[in-house]
Scaffold this motif. Sequence first.
Motif, PDB file in Angstrom:
ATOM      1  N   VAL A  48       0.914  -1.234   0.052  1.00 54.64           N
ATOM      2  CA  VAL A  48      -0.082   0.006  -0.135  1.00 54.64           C
ATOM      3  C   VAL A  48       0.806   1.343  -0.037  1.00 54.64           C
ATOM      4  CG1 VAL A  48      -1.913   1.311   1.200  1.00 54.64           C
ATOM      5  CG2 VAL A  48      -1.699  -1.048   1.159  1.00 54.64           C
ATOM      6  N   THR A  49       0.628   2.096  -0.834  1.00 58.98           N
ATOM      7  CA  THR A  49       1.337   3.570  -1.033  1.00 58.98           C
ATOM      8  C   THR A  49       0.622   4.545  -0.400  1.00 58.98           C
ATOM      9  OG1 THR A  49       2.511   2.742  -3.011  1.00 58.98           O
ATOM     10  CG2 THR A  49       2.684   5.209  -2.407  1.00 58.98           C
ATOM     11  N   LEU A  50       0.926   4.903   0.994  1.00 60.01           N
ATOM     12  CA  LEU A  50       0.350   6.087   1.661  1.00 60.01           C
ATOM     13  C   LEU A  50       0.798   7.434   1.509  1.00 60.01           C
ATOM     14  CD1 LEU A  50      -0.402   3.940   4.621  1.00 60.01           C
ATOM     15  CD2 LEU A  50      -1.919   4.404   2.969  1.00 60.01           C
ATOM     16  N   PRO A  51       0.242   8.516   1.621  1.00 55.35           N
ATOM     17  CA  PRO A  51       1.019   9.821   1.587  1.00 55.35           C
ATOM     18  C   PRO A  51       1.689  10.103   2.786  1.00 55.35           C
ATOM     19  CG  PRO A  51      -1.581   9.897   1.641  1.00 55.35           C
ATOM     20  CD  PRO A  51      -1.241   8.556   1.687  1.00 55.35           C
ATOM     21  N   ASP A  52       2.622  10.417   2.821  1.00 58.05           N
ATOM     22  CA  ASP A  52       3.520  10.764   4.172  1.00 58.05           C
ATOM     23  C   ASP A  52       4.496   9.433   4.445  1.00 58.05           C
ATOM     24  OD1 ASP A  52       2.725  13.473   3.729  1.00 58.05           O
ATOM     25  OD2 ASP A  52       1.659  13.453   5.326  1.00 58.05           O
ATOM     26  N   HIS A  53       3.956   8.407   4.038  1.00 54.34           N
ATOM     27  CA  HIS A  53       4.676   6.941   4.378  1.00 54.34           C
ATOM     28  C   HIS A  53       5.450   6.366   3.414  1.00 54.34           C
ATOM     29  CE1 HIS A  53       3.103   7.630   8.526  1.00 54.34           C
ATOM     30  NE2 HIS A  53       1.869   7.916   8.049  1.00 54.34           N
ATOM     31  N   GLY A  54       5.015   6.688   2.136  1.00 56.03           N
ATOM     32  CA  GLY A  54       5.608   5.754   0.916  1.00 56.03           C
ATOM     33  C   GLY A  54       4.926   4.176   1.053  1.00 56.03           C
ATOM     34  N   THR A  55       5.438   3.235   0.322  1.00 58.22           N
ATOM     35  CA  THR A  55       4.878   2.205  -0.094  1.00 58.22           C
ATOM     36  C   THR A  55       5.372   1.334   1.224  1.00 58.22           C
ATOM     37  OG1 THR A  55       5.351   2.268  -2.332  1.00 58.22           O
ATOM     38  CG2 THR A  55       5.213   0.263  -1.441  1.00 58.22           C
TER      39      THR A  55
END
Length: 139
Positions: A48-55
Amino acid sequence: MTGAELAKRFGEFSKQSENFPFLEAGADPSAVLYGLDECFVDIHAKTVTLPDHGTVPVPTLDRVEGAEWFATITYPGKGTAFAIGLGDPYTPGKANPLPTKNGVIAAVPYRVIHATNQSTNRSQRRSIMSALMGMVKRR
């Protein structure tokens, strides 16, 4: 749902709720909601690629037909889980994976958190959270 739709729904929910359990720090789980436009889910790679966290790897990730939103659920002292949601995230029920406190969904949309972080400095955020937490504890 998009991030904007989740933020709007959160606004409606927070006006109806007299208590904001998701603002209290402690041992209770809480969630951050993401719209379908705010993160990318790769079922095959189980990431999962999340904003501010990356993949981020999610080894238990499975396909869910009709996903309407995503969430990260933090369990203090235990870790974080990723959830795929269907329907209204602010309606409790057996199909809703989000944590509750005193029957109230304990989740805030990423867009709301991000907007707050962008429009205030650290000192202001601490003051706002402190004031809100004081309101919660007085009830």
